[in-house]
Design an enzyme around this catalytic site. Structure first.
Site, PDB file in Angstrom:
ATOM      1  CG  ASP D  21      19.367  -9.710  37.708  1.00 52.59           C
ATOM      2  OD1 ASP D  21      20.456 -10.075  37.249  1.00 52.59           O
ATOM      3  OD2 ASP D  21      19.247  -8.805  38.553  1.00 52.59           O
ATOM      4  NE  ARG D 103       8.754  -1.312  38.546  1.00 48.12           N
ATOM      5  CZ  ARG D 103       9.591  -1.722  37.631  1.00 48.12           C
ATOM      6  NH1 ARG D 103       9.139  -2.248  36.483  1.00 48.12           N
ATOM      7  NH2 ARG D 103      10.892  -1.607  37.807  1.00 48.12           N
ATOM      8  CG  ASP D 132      10.433  -1.058  41.262  1.00 46.15           C
ATOM      9  OD1 ASP D 132       9.531  -0.203  41.238  1.00 46.15           O
ATOM     10  OD2 ASP D 132      11.532  -0.904  40.724  1.00 46.15           O
ATOM     11  CB  SER D 186      20.826  -1.064  39.015  1.00 48.46           C
ATOM     12  OG  SER D 186      19.462  -1.291  38.942  1.00 48.46           O
TER      13      SER D 186
END
Lengths: 410, 410, 410, 410
Positions: D21, D103, D132, D186
């Site tokens: 990705d 994050r 996110d 995922s």
């Protein structure tokens, strides 16, 4: 941004004040969506003639049976203002939430009309920078999750007042004389308050000019003698003034008159909007300011400490929810359930002094008073309270601090 | 209850005002415990001559080096009043905590003196029904876990004023003329406020008689013209009035003068004591009331919403902790750490209007302002804010309500 | 301290377990107060024979009609355990409040019996160091403000086990063989849990010996294969296990069996008592631990975020209120009203895996699910969610941080 | 929606994992914005080789000096995981926030690189439905208010996996064999946890298949004998395991090994995303789960009740802030200041038992223990605690309830 490619809309219910902006919106919706627009004008005690709104709607081709002008004053005070006042909520410590509390009722009625008429969209005239768009739309979506919402200010290309006026002229929309030029500030009004913001108010260092105020006399011009009134409460809500029973809306109107006369309830505030910016507003909440303090006054006498302190802890969150537009949310309803549970015995009479901009509680009495002269008295209390109990009370409250002190301080 | 069998005590530090009650206590301690009593009189700006306390202590045989009269005014304002004011705390929504905030400082100084002189006990003149006994003693125990605490009002048999006066006469303790009869109410004073309670104030329906007020003129007698002042803040604390820099205590005194003149800061309250009863008090907090609003005013401009709302949520708990006497507790210190963290950029100038009992913020400016005219303006904002962002903002805030509405409302 | 000069008491209702301690109390009350003592023994599912209590009471001269043995199991689970579980309350993050939640029901029933028989006093066997005295007595006083409360452990001079045993021998009170010596720890039990504390548990560094556990097998001895069960909920309460509907008490008993078998629900805790000290306890809450997680599991699916987060914020306070004994308080009732308001659609089925001391939610489904695969899916969602909305959402959430960053970080 | 008309961008810093990705994103950014793209790959202990990311970046033409691969493991644990763990935060009662807490650090480092290189934009690979994107972008904006943020998933037209693969093929981007087909779920991983969601996990009734777990053995396959370990704390942070001092990252890695071996820290959760939807995830937090309980264990012994309960009240809000992405916000920092203030004496040793999926605290000791056997003991305490104090304590706690009961219940 080009005008949006409109989804196919059949019928739109517009929150319509009859003023220039919503008139332009009405026309713009008709043109853009090529569909019927239903106008809904709420009487929330804003103190304006509403029949002109009907005339304007007619003029722009709205069908007679699609023009709604509803008197929501009693519902507004009884089901929105009073429940909120039970919480003693003040947004950011000071603001009585006069605009915020009106929006959910307007949204609810709009959705009711949309359902009744099979309309598939609703629209409003709030701008894209403010809180009101959020309050309207969270109301719409909460009550009718699949409704289509049209917010012209976020969508059209009439991005300046000049363009708006041009559009109005082009479509023969009557323009009030004073709207040709720039209005020096913007207002919203209902029975609870009038708010003003923008333009002359934009510098938070400048004092609000006197001409901005419309609901209260200047305290300097208020009567030189104080006036005393009483407010009676039952189950947490006001029911009478000076012993005269009255409906919720009449009671608030009556307090508004007292407040206006004595210059009560002006507030100059810089506040934090939900959309993330600070704004400066001027609020006039004459009756609401009196009512808020009166409610605190009767609670002082009739509410248990545990209940009162829990309410005080919940109030900032409750205020924030209303300010942000979450009236129709599970968490607001949960807080309301807690608050309402506490109000059953919040009843009695509060006496207030009104004088040149200030209001003070000077007395309160209640058949449900929890105040006990016998217990509290400085005189001999005949055994109602044993002072020696305090020694044990203090000792055990201190125990953890002593253990801590032995560890840390010695 | 008989006088307690005293533990063997060597030396007692007494919080001594020099008034009749603490004079009787001084004598009673000397007699009951047969030990040295050290007197400590704090100058907290209560506005009384303190030298007479010295004379009285001498008269009752306290050694010269055991008479402490300390000027704690700057420490009081700087380390107690200002930190508290940073929180915007109001007990039960209205009370500025004037008595509560003074007690921990008195307790702390008493413990310091006790440590210095090797005293093993401390004593105070607070009664067994009130909050002050708790505040003093939690302070003592928190700072000196093994100190012996003597609370004569909970221990002796002088349970009526008549017996107290007899005891005083028997021991040649001077009795002020006005103390022979019953005083019509009881007061406590320091630089932040004067509180009055008891007797003529005991019926919460009766308006407080005018003679109870001592720190403020009646608003009706205040000047007919409003007066404007500015207060400057740095790091959350007041530093100047009308541009003139001054120390914390001088600043508060100066605001007290303004407040007194304009009749600001009177509060008639029925409150919930920590010991479980309701009491009715009258408070005068002239300068503190102005300061509180000024601090809110400067925060409006300089504090981020997240910080401001968190502070508002924490404030009721913080106020309760101070009211209940938990100044020296880990949880008060934790809240203080959070609050203080928010104050670094709380700086700038607030302009206030004082008029006949009311105080209003009318302007504020700051080098650290978070208010952005560019963003908030009704005029073209040149791209500072994209109104279309609001659509997504609302859509996602509404998402959970829509999912809920689909389940419950349709 | 001498035995207190007893007020004249006519009749006392004693919370009577039939054990040695409350037997001694029964006799001591009869002697000290020279009045009738009524015994009340509650069946809360503690798993003990209760008829021996009847025999003991008879033996000590309690009239037949003054011996109460009441099966309160269904009321306990339905009106106390389940309402508490709706809150997800955990005291100090971990403890399921098994002892705390039983006390108010015992107190309530005692007061009912006292009212029925015209008794003017109640008594219990809790010691002066623990929480249970507070829980009992706050219950008594809340329900019957003028009841006389007798707490023998705080009043008598039987301050050691030796003296207690001497007293028992002197008065022909049967002493169980195992009570002659010191019991190695103290326990309390009801259908929700068993708690153990004291003696061998007093050093918080020492692991709890295996013989202390009585309600659960050691996880090491539990079955080697996991077992799956389902719990069905309606309106926030459990109604069925593995599809079989059952009453509240039966449901909890059934979960207790599963928990026992799989060694679930053991907790070794150092906790803070309301009376100010830390204590170390060992709890076994087999069924309650499963139920707690199952309830969270069904809420995950059916509760709106706003409601869920508000509940999470309120839970610590709710837990503290129950732990401290304030079940019958306005603030607990207010919180309950808020919590219960959220539970209407908390319904569906939770699937759990039980294995050697642990319990995990592995699946949940509900007719009222708010989970939308269509919205959340990683696959194409056919327009259920517009990802571009997120841009505006983030932009406006960031706005205040950006204004702040411009001031502070750049 | 067409690809956006790109503002002129000079240089973009991309959070680059090296996976398919972000490789596609890298190419797409280069093409769309015709500018240099800088790649930043953070080593947060996710347990993957990072050098392949370098090779891929090179392959796509990123300059050598524009490829950043930074080992942030110690910073991650010391400045993010540990401070969070001090709060005992659990999102929605159960989730240890493993993704959320990583994050802000990635965002911070990206901004640092952007500043260093004069880049005017940052980009990430998070989708438009998740949390996110919010966490990254609130971090970016909070630290660099005027940075340009590019979120390809919200902007491009590669709206299906097929299109993505086509794009990759067209641009010679290597496609791992297992990415050709649909991945069955995922994942996100860092040293604190691995999360999995989507596809096979989308039905919350279906049990998570065993192949989803990657960080822990199945409890059924864990050792049949329990294992005991100790963790030492200083100032609220872990410093040693089994007496062996180690750095924060090493300590967490070591706990991860213990957790993996014993099958600890699996969580199947349906949670509420900030963007308004519910999602179902599976988390593995082996070391973090042990650490969380160990921290609670040492706090039990060393933290005062007032501090502990305040922490418990603040924790849900703190957890929500981190989950929602507000790490770099004043309110998170304020809460951190309060929490950190409480941790000074949170030091000592906790002993834990690990066994087949569960972890239990079985002992704790500390030089700063507030637990006092002398006070709490069932034995004679030699006057450390006066049981009679409890009578006064209860009486005054009950006073308000009695006054209330007299009004309402009698």
């Amino acid at each position: 941004m080009p005008a949006p490619t409109p989804d196919k809309i059949n019928r739109i219910v517009l929150a319509f004040s009859g003023g220039l902006d919503t008139s332009v919106i009405l026309k713009w919706l008709q043109q853009t969506y090529q569909c019927e627009v239903v106008t809904f004008t709420a009487d929330l005690g804003q103190g304006e003639e509403l029949e002109p709104a009907r005339a304007k709607a007619r003029l722009m081709g709205v069908k007679e049976e699609h023009i709604f002008i509803d008197d929501l004053r009693e519902e507004f005070v009884k089901d929105y203002v009073f429940p909120m006042m039970r919480s003693n909520a003040l947004y950011e410590g000071l603001y009585l939430l006069g605009t915020s509390i009106a929006r959910p009722l307007i949204a609810k009625r709009q959705i009711e009309i949309a359902r009744m008429l099979g309309a598939d969209a609703v629209s409003h005239g709030a701008t894209g920078k403010g809180n009101d768009q959020v309050r309207f739309e969270l109301g719409y979506y909460g009550l009718a999750p699949d409704i289509k919402v049209i917010a012209p200010w976020r969508e059209w290309d009439l991005t300046s007042r000049t363009k708006l006026i041009e559009f109005a002229e082009k479509h023969q929309i009557p323009i009030p004389r004073d709207k040709r030029g720039e209005s020096p500030f913007s207002t919203d009004a209902n029975m609870l308050h009038t708010s003003s913001e923008g333009k002359v108010l934009e510098d938070p260092w400048d004092e609000t000019p006197d001409y901005v105020y419309s609901r209260t006399v200047n305290p300097e011009d208020a009567p030189d003698a104080p006036e005393y009134i009483t407010v009676d409460f039952e189950r947490g809500d006001g029911v009478a003034i000076n012993g005269v029973g009255m409906s919720p809306a009449t009671l608030l109107e009556t307090l508004n008159e007292y407040g206006r006369k004595h210059g009560i309830g002006r507030l100059d505030l810089v506040e934090n909007r939900f959309v993330g910016m600070k704004s400066r507003g001027m609020y006039e909440t004459p009756g609401g300011t009196i009512y808020h303090l009166a409610h605190r006054g009767i609670e002082q006498l009739t509410l248990d400490r545990g209940a009162a302190h829990l309410k005080d802890e919940l109030a900032p969150k409750y205020a924030e929810l209303i300010y942000n537009g979450f009236w129709f949310s599970p968490e607001r309803e949960m807080l309301q359930a807690a608050i309402d549970h506490s109000q059953e015995k919040v009843a009695g009479t509060v006496r207030l002094k009104l004088y040149k901009g200030s209001v003070s509680v000077v007395g309160r009495k209640s058949p449900y008073s929890l105040y006990s002269e016998k217990v509290v008295t400085f005189e001999d209390d005949a055994g109602a309270y044993d002072q020696r109990d305090a020694a044990g009370f203090i000792k055990l409250n201190a125990l953890r601090l002593r253990l801590l002190g032995r560890r840390d301080r010695e």
